[in-house]
Design a protein around this motif. Structure first.
Motif, mmCIF file in Angstrom:
data_model
loop_
_atom_site.group_PDB
_atom_site.id
_atom_site.type_symbol
_atom_site.label_atom_id
_atom_site.label_comp_id
_atom_site.label_asym_id
_atom_site.label_seq_id
_atom_site.Cartn_x
_atom_site.Cartn_y
_atom_site.Cartn_z
ATOM 1 N N ASP A 1 0.825 -1.298 0.113
ATOM 2 C CA ASP A 1 0.085 -0.005 -0.195
ATOM 3 C C ASP A 1 0.877 1.348 -0.068
ATOM 4 O O ASP A 1 0.608 2.403 -0.781
ATOM 5 C CB ASP A 1 -0.825 -0.059 1.253
ATOM 6 C CG ASP A 1 -2.112 -1.140 0.921
ATOM 7 O OD1 ASP A 1 -2.196 -1.684 -0.046
ATOM 8 O OD2 ASP A 1 -2.700 -1.389 1.928
ATOM 9 N N LEU A 2 1.903 1.310 0.729
ATOM 10 C CA LEU A 2 2.761 2.561 0.552
ATOM 11 C C LEU A 2 3.971 2.271 -0.082
ATOM 12 O O LEU A 2 4.870 3.059 -0.047
ATOM 13 C CB LEU A 2 3.381 2.556 2.259
ATOM 14 C CG LEU A 2 2.247 2.922 3.402
ATOM 15 C CD1 LEU A 2 3.059 3.238 4.728
ATOM 16 C CD2 LEU A 2 1.581 3.969 2.988
ATOM 17 N N ARG A 3 3.946 1.135 -0.962
ATOM 18 C CA ARG A 3 4.939 1.006 -1.860
ATOM 19 C C ARG A 3 6.377 0.817 -1.552
ATOM 20 O O ARG A 3 7.288 1.223 -2.334
ATOM 21 C CB ARG A 3 4.875 2.004 -3.008
ATOM 22 C CG ARG A 3 3.245 1.661 -3.887
ATOM 23 C CD ARG A 3 3.169 3.028 -4.650
ATOM 24 N NE ARG A 3 4.111 2.833 -5.792
ATOM 25 C CZ ARG A 3 4.026 4.123 -6.433
ATOM 26 N NH1 ARG A 3 3.089 5.268 -6.518
ATOM 27 N NH2 ARG A 3 5.009 4.150 -7.479
ATOM 28 N N LEU A 4 6.591 0.582 -0.488
ATOM 29 C CA LEU A 4 7.817 0.392 0.168
ATOM 30 C C LEU A 4 8.854 -0.859 -0.468
ATOM 31 O O LEU A 4 9.930 -0.915 -0.370
ATOM 32 C CB LEU A 4 8.228 0.384 1.608
ATOM 33 C CG LEU A 4 7.783 1.525 2.464
ATOM 34 C CD1 LEU A 4 7.862 1.356 3.703
ATOM 35 C CD2 LEU A 4 8.657 2.556 2.054
ATOM 36 N N ASN A 5 8.140 -1.517 -1.206
ATOM 37 C CA ASN A 5 8.720 -2.913 -1.995
ATOM 38 C C ASN A 5 9.507 -2.186 -3.201
ATOM 39 O O ASN A 5 10.503 -2.736 -3.705
ATOM 40 C CB ASN A 5 7.761 -3.645 -2.432
ATOM 41 C CG ASN A 5 6.545 -3.130 -3.177
ATOM 42 O OD1 ASN A 5 6.589 -1.895 -3.396
ATOM 43 N ND2 ASN A 5 5.922 -4.047 -4.019
ATOM 44 N N GLU A 6 9.372 -0.884 -3.465
ATOM 45 C CA GLU A 6 9.784 -0.064 -4.680
ATOM 46 C C GLU A 6 10.921 0.713 -3.981
ATOM 47 O O GLU A 6 11.654 1.444 -4.656
ATOM 48 C CB GLU A 6 9.155 0.629 -5.305
ATOM 49 C CG GLU A 6 7.905 -0.103 -6.126
ATOM 50 C CD GLU A 6 6.701 0.915 -6.470
ATOM 51 O OE1 GLU A 6 7.002 2.137 -6.854
ATOM 52 O OE2 GLU A 6 5.726 0.404 -7.012
ATOM 53 N N ARG A 7 11.265 0.802 -2.698
ATOM 54 C CA ARG A 7 12.097 1.692 -1.968
ATOM 55 C C ARG A 7 12.868 0.685 -1.063
ATOM 56 O O ARG A 7 12.713 1.180 0.257
ATOM 57 C CB ARG A 7 11.653 2.801 -1.415
ATOM 58 C CG ARG A 7 11.066 3.758 -2.493
ATOM 59 C CD ARG A 7 10.216 4.882 -1.786
ATOM 60 N NE ARG A 7 11.337 5.808 -1.338
ATOM 61 C CZ ARG A 7 11.173 6.991 -0.607
ATOM 62 N NH1 ARG A 7 9.734 7.172 -0.244
ATOM 63 N NH2 ARG A 7 12.136 7.812 -0.045
#
Length: 371
Positions: free
Chosen positions: A249-255
């Motif tokens: 949801d917070l897209r930390l898989n991209e960071r």
């Protein structure tokens, strides 16, 4: 006496070197690019250290010269450097990686090798695959093979109900990468953090969900024989939902660098952990539909007079046992070696593998030299 190179002087590398040196049958060199890390290595007459940058080809050639085996105890991102260097040096190669791409690279290197390439020698992948494959041998046909492993704090105290007990990079990698499985007889990939289930072992409630890498090579080994095969990580209930919020949801898989920073700054380490191991296999035996299961818990404990976490004990014991089995002729001596090539009974009877045989945790594991 065999000369062994351990690449990486972190907690697992230190414990591997200590186990091997204490048994009396191995001389160990621990290599790392960080002098401060090497300064923390336990002093031992059969352990020496070397400051080596794995990206320095000449330095790697020098430190690997004459070594019987190379044990990689650093992040999977270094596989593409260390595994080829081991092949060039004519040394056997072992690692602990859960990364699927890294294992495929090792398999490619092993095709024409005169030495053994044995990846995934830890807990999951590693011992859990040895257990599951052992159970499958009791069946005429296979229906389900389910593998579940958790490395958990004994006394969780935060919303994630989790403390850092393992490599943060490895943790994030298994939470973010696709997961291999066999579903209805078809080898496939499934998304991480999905297929949530609840289970109870010894009266303790856990949840389990898809994570990457834990199956090791079992998809390939059992393809065409099993209807359903999967691996899921165990955590205390509620952990998975928070992870999905952070990573998806917070897209930390991209960071992932930011995710690593958050975990390492917010989640404390703990020495009080428990490793929970569970495998169950169903299928037919003499015409009857049957199920067999394996359950084990390994707690933090004393190893050769020093307290170690459960995950350190199980991980280091796994790779040290596989090395011992290779030396003893209990594994193929060249080419690509799968964890399921290891015989469960030989593994569990080994001086290192016996860490997994303790039914009530590891109170005192003493590694003795061979007779």
């Amino acid at each position: 006496m065999k000369n062994i190179l351990v690449m990486g002087g972190g907690k697992i590398g230190e414990m591997i070197s200590s186990m091997l040196a204490d048994c009396g049958d191995y001389m160990v060199t621990v290599a790392d690019r960080d002098e401060m890390t090497l300064a923390r290595i336990t002093k031992h007459q059969r352990i020496e250290t070397a400051v080596v940058d794995a990206l320095d080809e000449k330095a790697m050639d020098a430190v690997m010269a004459g070594k019987y085996a190379v044990l990689m105890a650093c992040g999977h991102v270094m596989t593409h450097v260390i595994a080829p260097a081991a092949k060039k040096a004519g040394a056997h190669y072992f690692d602990l990686t859960e990364d699927v791409k890294s294992t495929r690279l090792v398999k490619d290197l092993a095709e024409d090798s005169e030495t053994a390439f044995i990846p995934q020698c830890g807990l999951a992948p590693g011992f859990i695959g040895i257990v599951a494959h052992h159970l499958t041998k009791n069946f005429d046909t296979l229906h389900n093979v389910h593998m579940r492993v958790g490395a958990l704090p004994v006394m969780p105290s935060n919303a994630l109900k989790y403390n850092l007990t393992w490599s943060t990079d490895g943790l994030i990698n298994e939470y973010c990468q696709p997961c291999e499985a066999i579903i209805d007889g078809v080898k496939t990939e499934t998304p991480p953090l999905e297929q949530l289930e609840n289970l109870c072992i010894d009266g303790v409630e856990y949840e389990a969900f898809n994570t990457s890498g834990g199956l090791g090579t079992l998809c390939e080994t059992l393809e065409g024989r099993v209807r359903n095969l999967n691996y899921r990580t165990m955590r205390y209930p509620g952990h998975r939902d928070i992870l999905k919020l952070l990573l998806q949801d917070l897209r930390l898989n991209e960071r992932q660098d930011l995710m690593r920073e958050i975990f390492e700054n917010a989640l404390p380490l703990t020495q009080q952990d428990v490793v929970v191991i569970y495998a169950t296999v169903s299928g037919t035996q003499n015409g009857k539909f049957m199920q067999e299961s394996y359950s084990q818990k390994v707690y933090a404990g004393e190893v050769n007079g020093k307290m170690q976490t459960g995950i350190q004990i199980t991980t280091a014991a796994g790779i040290c046992c596989m090395l011992d089995m290779l030396v003893n002729g209990d594994l193929p001596q060249k080419g690509f070696v799968r964890q399921e090539d290891a015989d469960f009974n030989i593994f569990i009877a080994n001086r290192f593998g016996s860490a997994y045989a303790k039914k009530e945790g590891v109170d005192q594991l003493v590694i003795n030299a061979a007779e």
